[in-house]
Scaffold this active site. Structure first.
Site, PDB file in Angstrom:
ATOM      1  N   ASP A   1       0.845  -1.192   0.000  1.00 64.12           N
ATOM      2  CA  ASP A   1       0.000   0.000   0.000  1.00 64.12           C
ATOM      3  C   ASP A   1       0.885   1.249   0.000  1.00 64.12           C
ATOM      4  O   ASP A   1       1.927   1.295   0.668  1.00 64.12           O
ATOM      5  CB  ASP A   1      -0.919  -0.001   1.237  1.00 64.12           C
TER       6      ASP A   1
ATOM      7  N   ASN B   1     -13.026  -2.551   2.176  1.00 67.51           N
ATOM      8  CA  ASN B   1     -13.935  -1.416   2.241  1.00 67.51           C
ATOM      9  C   ASN B   1     -14.814  -1.460   0.998  1.00 67.51           C
ATOM     10  O   ASN B   1     -14.304  -1.529  -0.125  1.00 67.51           O
ATOM     11  CB  ASN B   1     -13.149  -0.103   2.288  1.00 67.51           C
TER      12      ASN B   1
ATOM     13  N   HIS C   1     -11.972  -0.367  -7.480  1.00 65.55           N
ATOM     14  CA  HIS C   1     -11.568  -1.656  -8.068  1.00 65.55           C
ATOM     15  C   HIS C   1     -11.346  -2.548  -6.856  1.00 65.55           C
ATOM     16  O   HIS C   1     -10.477  -2.231  -6.023  1.00 65.55           O
ATOM     17  CB  HIS C   1     -10.284  -1.465  -8.896  1.00 65.55           C
TER      18      HIS C   1
ATOM     19  N   HIS D   1     -10.422  -4.641  -3.760  1.00 64.02           N
ATOM     20  CA  HIS D   1      -9.104  -4.979  -3.212  1.00 64.02           C
ATOM     21  C   HIS D   1      -9.251  -5.299  -1.736  1.00 64.02           C
ATOM     22  O   HIS D   1     -10.200  -4.851  -1.089  1.00 64.02           O
ATOM     23  CB  HIS D   1      -8.115  -3.819  -3.414  1.00 64.02           C
TER      24      HIS D   1
HETATM   25  P1  DGP Z   1      -9.612   1.872   0.068  1.00 68.06           P
HETATM   26  O1  DGP Z   1      -9.736   3.101   0.893  1.00 68.06           O
HETATM   27  O2  DGP Z   1     -10.069   0.599   0.783  1.00 68.06           O
HETATM   28  O3  DGP Z   1     -10.242   2.026  -1.299  1.00 68.06           O
HETATM   29  O4  DGP Z   1      -8.050   1.658  -0.146  1.00 68.06           O
HETATM   30  C1  DGP Z   1      -7.322   2.172  -1.199  1.00 68.06           C
HETATM   31  C2  DGP Z   1      -5.886   2.000  -0.854  1.00 68.06           C
HETATM   32  O5  DGP Z   1      -5.122   2.096  -2.025  1.00 68.06           O
HETATM   33  C3  DGP Z   1      -5.340   3.065   0.111  1.00 68.06           C
HETATM   34  O6  DGP Z   1      -4.935   2.430   1.320  1.00 68.06           O
HETATM   35  C4  DGP Z   1      -4.157   3.670  -0.613  1.00 68.06           C
HETATM   36  C5  DGP Z   1      -3.897   2.712  -1.736  1.00 68.06           C
HETATM   37  N1  DGP Z   1      -3.451   3.340  -2.961  1.00 68.06           N
HETATM   38  C6  DGP Z   1      -4.083   4.322  -3.650  1.00 68.06           C
HETATM   39  N2  DGP Z   1      -3.396   4.621  -4.766  1.00 68.06           N
HETATM   40  C7  DGP Z   1      -2.327   3.774  -4.794  1.00 68.06           C
HETATM   41  C8  DGP Z   1      -1.258   3.598  -5.704  1.00 68.06           C
HETATM   42  O7  DGP Z   1      -1.140   4.264  -6.735  1.00 68.06           O
HETATM   43  N3  DGP Z   1      -0.338   2.644  -5.376  1.00 68.06           N
HETATM   44  C9  DGP Z   1      -0.442   1.871  -4.244  1.00 68.06           C
HETATM   45  N4  DGP Z   1       0.515   0.978  -4.016  1.00 68.06           N
HETATM   46  N5  DGP Z   1      -1.445   2.023  -3.372  1.00 68.06           N
HETATM   47  C10 DGP Z   1      -2.371   2.961  -3.647  1.00 68.06           C
END
Ligand code: DGP
Length: 112
Positions: free
Chosen positions: A28, A85, A96, A98
């Site tokens: 993350d 979430n 998307h 996850h």
């Molecule tokens: P949610 O809030 O459950 O939709 O989590 C989205 C997560 O995705 C958040 O913890 C940050 C992560 N995230 C967003 N953009 C990127 C990215 O470009 N790269 C990575 N590795 N994580 C990302």
């Protein structure tokens, strides 16, 4: 445009922990625990409900297997947390599906 589709396709860089034909697992960008990995199906589903309705079960099974694999790779098999979430009210920010795999410390009651 979908950030995670771009990551799956390699258009946006990420740090991969695990991958197979169905999913990728990446660190993350904004870790909330010493281990914070996102398990992401390669196929685009908006959220877990979309996946449940439009998958024959293969992606759901692959996600569970990948979570266990990530826990093993990261050395947190003894204890970790999985969070999904779903939707705006669930705090989903990337549409998307996850799954957050969090561990590497004694986790508090609410960290995400
Ligand atoms: P949610 O809030 O459950 O939709 O989590 C989205 C997560 O995705 C958040 O913890 C940050 C992560 N995230 C967003 N953009 C990127 C990215 O470009 N790269 C990575 N590795 N994580 C990302």
């Amino acid at each position: 445009m979908c950030i995670f589709c771009d990551i799956v396709e390699g258009k946006i860089p990420s740090t991969k922990v695990y991958e197979d034909e169905s999913v990728i697992a990446i660190r993350d960008l904004n870790p909330q625990a010493p281990v914070h990995v996102l398990v992401i199906p390669r196929k685009h589903f908006d959220n877990i409900v979309d996946m449940a309705h439009n998958d024959d079960g293969a992606y759901s099974a692959a996600v569970v297997d990948a979570i266990a694999e990530v826990a093993k790779i990261e050395g947190i098999e003894d204890g970790f947390r999985v969070i999904n979430n779903c939707g705006e009210d669930g705090g989903q920010s990337v549409m998307h599906v996850h799954f957050h795999v969090l561990g590497g410390a004694k986790l508090g009651e609410k960290i995400l």
